[in-house]
Structures are given as structure tokens and as C-alpha cells.
Design an enzyme around this catalytic site. Structure first.
Site, PDB file in Angstrom:
ATOM      1  N   GLN A  53      16.660  12.561 -21.621  1.00  0.00           N
ATOM      2  CA  GLN A  53      15.794  13.099 -20.556  1.00  0.00           C
ATOM      3  C   GLN A  53      16.092  12.370 -19.253  1.00  0.00           C
ATOM      4  OE1 GLN A  53      11.937  11.522 -20.985  1.00  0.00           O
ATOM      5  NE2 GLN A  53      10.879  13.014 -19.729  1.00  0.00           N
ATOM      6  N   SER A 100      13.358   9.987 -14.606  1.00  0.00           N
ATOM      7  CA  SER A 100      13.026   8.818 -13.772  1.00  0.00           C
ATOM      8  C   SER A 100      14.203   8.375 -12.906  1.00  0.00           C
ATOM      9  CB  SER A 100      12.619   7.639 -14.655  1.00  0.00           C
ATOM     10  OG  SER A 100      11.572   8.000 -15.504  1.00  0.00           O
ATOM     11  N   GLU A 129       6.246  15.307 -24.692  1.00  0.00           N
ATOM     12  CA  GLU A 129       6.633  13.894 -24.845  1.00  0.00           C
ATOM     13  C   GLU A 129       5.421  13.067 -25.264  1.00  0.00           C
ATOM     14  OE1 GLU A 129       7.957  11.898 -21.222  1.00  0.00           O
ATOM     15  OE2 GLU A 129       9.044  10.437 -22.430  1.00  0.00           O
TER      16      GLU A 129
HETATM   17  C1  LIG Z   1      11.316   2.095 -23.149  1.00  0.00           C
HETATM   18  C2  LIG Z   1      11.337   3.105 -22.051  1.00  0.00           C
HETATM   19  C3  LIG Z   1      12.042   4.273 -22.215  1.00  0.00           C
HETATM   20  C4  LIG Z   1      12.081   5.220 -21.186  1.00  0.00           C
HETATM   21  N1  LIG Z   1      12.823   6.358 -21.370  1.00  0.00           N
HETATM   22  C5  LIG Z   1      12.933   7.246 -20.355  1.00  0.00           C
HETATM   23  C6  LIG Z   1      13.789   8.394 -20.477  1.00  0.00           C
HETATM   24  O1  LIG Z   1      14.424   8.603 -21.523  1.00  0.00           O
HETATM   25  N2  LIG Z   1      13.902   9.239 -19.434  1.00  0.00           N
HETATM   26  C7  LIG Z   1      13.217   9.044 -18.266  1.00  0.00           C
HETATM   27  O2  LIG Z   1      13.343   9.883 -17.371  1.00  0.00           O
HETATM   28  N3  LIG Z   1      12.410   7.966 -18.099  1.00  0.00           N
HETATM   29  C8  LIG Z   1      12.259   7.065 -19.117  1.00  0.00           C
HETATM   30  N4  LIG Z   1      11.460   5.952 -18.957  1.00  0.00           N
HETATM   31  C9  LIG Z   1      10.835   5.722 -17.659  1.00  0.00           C
HETATM   32  C10 LIG Z   1       9.320   5.868 -17.645  1.00  0.00           C
HETATM   33  O3  LIG Z   1       8.940   7.218 -17.721  1.00  0.00           O
HETATM   34  C11 LIG Z   1       8.838   5.202 -16.352  1.00  0.00           C
HETATM   35  O4  LIG Z   1       9.135   3.813 -16.460  1.00  0.00           O
HETATM   36  C12 LIG Z   1       7.358   5.388 -16.113  1.00  0.00           C
HETATM   37  O5  LIG Z   1       7.056   6.734 -15.853  1.00  0.00           O
HETATM   38  C13 LIG Z   1       6.840   4.511 -14.959  1.00  0.00           C
HETATM   39  O6  LIG Z   1       7.631   4.664 -13.831  1.00  0.00           O
HETATM   40  P1  LIG Z   1       8.199   3.379 -13.053  1.00  0.00           P
HETATM   41  O7  LIG Z   1       8.872   2.509 -14.064  1.00  0.00           O
HETATM   42  O8  LIG Z   1       9.008   3.865 -11.916  1.00  0.00           O
HETATM   43  O9  LIG Z   1       6.913   2.598 -12.545  1.00  0.00           O
HETATM   44  P2  LIG Z   1       6.055   2.936 -11.238  1.00  0.00           P
HETATM   45  O10 LIG Z   1       5.773   4.390 -11.182  1.00  0.00           O
HETATM   46  O11 LIG Z   1       6.726   2.326 -10.060  1.00  0.00           O
HETATM   47  O12 LIG Z   1       4.721   2.165 -11.547  1.00  0.00           O
HETATM   48  C14 LIG Z   1       4.541   0.764 -11.300  1.00  0.00           C
HETATM   49  C15 LIG Z   1       3.099   0.424 -11.629  1.00  0.00           C
HETATM   50  O13 LIG Z   1       2.199   1.165 -10.754  1.00  0.00           O
HETATM   51  C16 LIG Z   1       1.253   1.903 -11.510  1.00  0.00           C
HETATM   52  N5  LIG Z   1       0.999   3.191 -10.875  1.00  0.00           N
HETATM   53  C17 LIG Z   1       1.910   4.057 -10.370  1.00  0.00           C
HETATM   54  N6  LIG Z   1       1.288   5.148  -9.871  1.00  0.00           N
HETATM   55  C18 LIG Z   1      -0.031   4.988 -10.105  1.00  0.00           C
HETATM   56  C19 LIG Z   1      -1.183   5.798  -9.828  1.00  0.00           C
HETATM   57  N7  LIG Z   1      -1.073   6.976  -9.231  1.00  0.00           N
HETATM   58  N8  LIG Z   1      -2.392   5.308 -10.221  1.00  0.00           N
HETATM   59  C20 LIG Z   1      -2.516   4.105 -10.834  1.00  0.00           C
HETATM   60  N9  LIG Z   1      -1.448   3.299 -11.109  1.00  0.00           N
HETATM   61  C21 LIG Z   1      -0.234   3.740 -10.756  1.00  0.00           C
HETATM   62  C22 LIG Z   1       1.936   2.101 -12.857  1.00  0.00           C
HETATM   63  O14 LIG Z   1       0.996   2.348 -13.882  1.00  0.00           O
HETATM   64  C23 LIG Z   1       2.686   0.795 -13.057  1.00  0.00           C
HETATM   65  O15 LIG Z   1       1.824  -0.180 -13.555  1.00  0.00           O
HETATM   66  C24 LIG Z   1      11.393   4.975 -19.970  1.00  0.00           C
HETATM   67  C25 LIG Z   1      10.671   3.801 -19.802  1.00  0.00           C
HETATM   68  C26 LIG Z   1      10.646   2.850 -20.816  1.00  0.00           C
HETATM   69  C27 LIG Z   1       9.876   1.576 -20.608  1.00  0.00           C
END
Ligand SMILES: Cc1cc2nc3c(=O)[nH]c(=O)nc-3n(C[C@H](O)[C@H](O)[C@H](O)COP(=O)(O)OP(=O)(O)OC[C@H]3O[C@@H](n4cnc5c(N)ncnc54)[C@H](O)[C@@H]3O)c2cc1C
Length: 408
Positions: free
Chosen positions: A117, A120, A235
């Protein structure tokens, strides 16, 4: 979608007919699962011809039960092709072209073609609709440039579900399209990213002038967000909605650790407190298991709604507490991580064989409240879409994407 009536006995008879033709203890995974698909027993709620029989999804557990009764070899979909089966299949069924349905579902189910997928990005995670990867139409192709991150299993994937921006002039949710990307296409570079466990389950993806045939679009151009919601809802259910047996899964490992713990390690008071904690975690696990069982029985053949986010939130938080408690029970022994943080690529078998490894799971479970949407974001969905609370301020909803300030 209305589903066909079939009694449990009729479903069991169909499984017996399958096992007569090909038996999992004698055939390999691809042969057996291919026949399971052809018999409509892969995902029984899918239409006939696409691995299903048009039944209620609840009947799938009858299929698993009958196979388990008659064979030593059983397969776990989530260990074979978690992103494909858990998210790709319902996305293809709901928004895919006929070519996709005919050609991609069977090898996805057998495990011949693994899926990943590509949502991100470094600047778009929780706010995935803000993504910057660009897809530009050039004749019969789209040319894609951009970067994705945290892409689980990309290094062994044949297909990627790619969300990219096709129109920067309109608000962010309206200008995205959802593509089927052949991961072996020229210009796709996959680089490993190592987790706290030492393993690299996921990757960074760099796309430079990657060509995607123009007919490899889900739904229509500009409807990427609608398709992405289908993937994301599935998902969350596939992460949080699994129904294990009572006392199985993580809580079973914790209880086993507790039963064999060295009492001399704790004072009487500490031992009592720990037993209370484990009992509460057991009750919470059972509550989640029964809630998921009820949700599965009530679910019609369509895609899951926001309730999947509730299960995902509960499962992530509970998992972390269970493995933290396991570390407490292990005491100082928990401080040694035998693998020594060796940097490695886990195999698919490694991934499914990890359940009993408490120290590994303690480290891996830190990601549970991030992957598939963070717990904070799940709480937002729960508040807004289930409880009907006022929404977060979203100032960029009607601004053209190109005018939204961003760092990259
Ligand atoms: C093990 C693992 C596997 C993954 N696999 C995939 C994959 O296969 N494909 C893919 O596309 N992605 C994947 N991801 C990515 C995952 O979907 C993102 O890490 C996740 O959606 C958070 O995005 P970010 O890391 O950019 O954090 P950010 O969005 O930058 O968030 C940082 C912090 O801010 C908080 N925050 C952000 N917005 C808000 C809001 N509106 N209200 C309150 N708090 C908020 C978050 O909760 C977090 O604590 C994976 C992640 C992990 C850890």
C-alpha cells in the site's frame, strides 16, 4: 449487497468436496488455495467467479473450521498476503476494473502475487490527503514522480496500491487518483527501513518517471479519495477485527508466562497487583474478542464502516498493555533482546511465527498505535463519525492543494 442463502451444512459439504479434490496436507499452498478460490471458498461473501459464493461473510469461519477439522495444514490469510487479502481484495471488488477482478484476485489469494500500500509520504501520514506524489497523463500512460514511506512488504510485492495527485488545482481530497502500480516497473526504487525490532518489514519508495498504463486506475481519475477510504476501512478491520479463540493470541502468551513465573521474584503484594492487572487484561481481551465476533456476524457483505476504527484503536492499546505487562512478569530477563537488534528482512513465515515471542512483540507492538492510522486519529474518527461530536477545524478543505503551505 444482498447475499445468497446457504445452510452451514451445505457450506461444509462444499469444503468436503474441495478437500476430496485437493488436500492441503498433500498439495502445496498455491495449488490448494487456487482450488479453494475456484470452489468459491476463498472469501465466501465475494461473487461467484471471483473466489466467493455471494454468502454472508460470517460463513467464512465455517470454511476455516471445516478445513481445520480435516487437515493438519491450515493457512492464515494475514500471514500469506496481509495487505492484498485484507485491503486489496475489497478495493478491487468495489472499485476495480473487470480486468483487475479477473486477473489479480486469484494470485493474490494463493500468495503468488504479494501486494503493498503506497499511501504515506514523508509529509503526509495522518493527513494522507495532503500527499504530493504527482501523476501526469501523457498519452496512454501516467508518469509518476514522488516518494512514499513506511511501505510494508514493498520489497517482495508484485503490485502496489498507489495514491497520487493528478490535479493540484482543486482541494486536496478532490485531486487524487488511485493507481495499480507494477512494483517491477522501471523507475521504482525500494530501500529498506529498519524498525526497533531490528527487522525491516517496511521501506522507502522513490518513483522517478514511472509509467503506469492509463487504464490501471481504480474507479475514475479524481476519485482516489473515495477508493482510499475503502482500503483504509478494510485495513482497520483487518488489523483490529481478528477473532482468535478464547484466551488465545497475546493474552494467552501472557497467561502462560504468568503461570511459569518465578514467585521469588516478587513480594506478595507485588504479585497480587500483577495478578489483578493480568485478570483485567484478560477481561479486556475477551470483551474485544466478543465485540469483534458480534460485529463480524452482523456485518453485511459490504465494506466496514467507522466501527472498524474502534476495534483498531482498542486492539492497538490493549496489545501494548499486554506486552508491557509480559515484560513486568519476566523482570530483568526482559532486558536482554536475544536477536541483538540484528538488522534483517523478516520472511513471511517469520512474521506469523512471532506471536509467542514476548520480547519481540513488546518492541513490535509500539507500532500498533501508529500503523493503519494512529490512536489519536482513530479517536477523532470515533468522536466525529460514531459519537457525532463536532469535527476538528479543517481550514484547508476547500483550498486548492497547490495553495496549501507545505515544507516539501
Ligand atoms: C509498522 C508500520 C507499518 C506501516 N505500513 C504502511 C504501509 O504499508 N503503507 C502506508 O502507506 N503507510 C504505512 N504506515 C504509515 C502509517 O499509516 C503512518 O505512520 C500513520 O498514518 C501516521 O502518519 P505519520 O507517521 O506521518 O505521523 P503524523 O501524521 O505526522 O503524526 C504525528 C503525531 O501527530 C498526531 N496527529 C496527527 N494528526 C492528528 C490529528 N488530526 N489529531 C490528533 N493527533 C494527530 C499523530 O497521532 C501522531 O502522534 C506504516 C506505519 C507503521 C508504523
Amino acid at each position: 449487497m444482498a447475499h445468497r442463502e446457504m445452510t452451514e451444512e451445505e457450506v461444509r459439504n462444499r469444503v468436503r468436496a474441495l478437500l476430496k479434490e485437493v488436500h492441503p496436507d498433500k498439495a502445496d499452498q498455491i495449488t490448494f488455495r487456487g482450488k479453494q478460490y475456484d470452489h468459491g471458498l476463498a472469501w465466501v461473501h465475494f461473487p461467484e467467479g471471483y473466489g466467493g459464493l455471494g454468502l454472508s461473510p460470517a460463513m467464512q469461519s465455517v470454511v476455516s473450521d471445516e478445513i481445520a477439522k480435516n487437515a493438519k495444514t491450515t493457512y492464515d490469510d494475514m500471514a500469506i498476503n496481509p495487505i492484498g487479502i485484507g485491503m486489496g481484495a475489497p478495493t478491487i471488488l468495489t472499485h476495480g476494473t473487470d480486468w483487475m477482478k479477473k486477473n489479480l484476485l486469484r494470485p493474490m489469494f494463493t500468495g503468488e502475487e504479494i501486494w503493498c500500500q503506497l499511501f504515506s509520504e514523508p509529509g503526509a501520514g495522518s493527513d494522507v490527503a495532503g500527499l504530493a506524489t504527482r501523476a501526469v497523463r501523457e498519452g496512454d500512460y501516467y508518469t509518476v514522480n514522488g516518494q512514499k514511506v513506511w511501505t510494508t512488504l514493498a520489497h517482495i510485492s508484485k503490485w502496489g496500491m498507489l495514491l497520487a495527485r493528478t490535479n493540484p488545482e482543486v482541494p486536496k481530497h478532490e485531486g487524487m487518483s488511485y493507481f495499480l502500480l507494477d512494483m517491477q516497473s522501471p523507475g521504482v526504487e525500494v530501500r529498506p527501513l529498519h524498525q526497533i525490532t531490528g527487522e525491516a518489514e517496511f521501506n522507502e519508495i522513490f518513483m522517478t518517471d514511472v509509467k503506469i498504463p492509463a487504464d490501471r486506475v481504480f474507479a475514475r481519475v479524481g476519485e482516489g479519495w473515495k477508493v482510499a477510504i475503502t482500503t483504509l476501512m478494510n485495513e482497520r478491520t483487518s488489523i483490529g477485527g481478528a477473532v482468535s479463540r478464547r484466551g488465545g493470541g497475546p493474552i494467552g502468551v501472557l497467561v502462560d508466562l504468568w503461570k511459569s513465573h518465578d514467585s521469588k521474584r516478587f513480594s506478595k503484594e507485588a504479585e497480587t497487583l500483577l495478578r489483578d492487572k493480568i485478570t483485567k487484561l484478560y477481561i479486556d481481551s475477551e470483551l474485544l474478542r466478543l465485540t469483534n465476533q458480534r460485529a463480524r456476524a452482523a456485518r453485511k457483505a459490504g465494506n466496514p464502516g467507522p466501527e472498524g476504527s474502534v476495534a483498531k484503536l482498542a486492539q492497538a492499546e490493549l496489545n501494548k498493555k499486554i506486552w508491557e505487562c509480559a515484560m513486568e512478569v519476566m523482570g530483568s530477563e526482559a532486558l536482554v533482546y536475544e536477536s541483538g537488534y540484528n538488522r534483517r528482512r523478516p520472511s513471511m513465515q517469520d512474521r506469523s511465527g512471532r506471536v509467542a515471542m514476548a520480547k519481540y512483540q513488546f518492541l513490535r507492538s509500539r507500532a500498533n498505535s501508529i500503523e493503519g492510522g494512529t490512536s489519536e486519529v482513530m479517536r477523532n474518527i470515533l468522536g466525529e463519525r460514531v459519537l457525532g461530536l463536532p469535527g476538528e477545524p479543517r481550514n484547508d478543505k476547500s483550498v486548492p492543494w497547490k495553495d496549501i503551505p507545505r515544507s516539501a
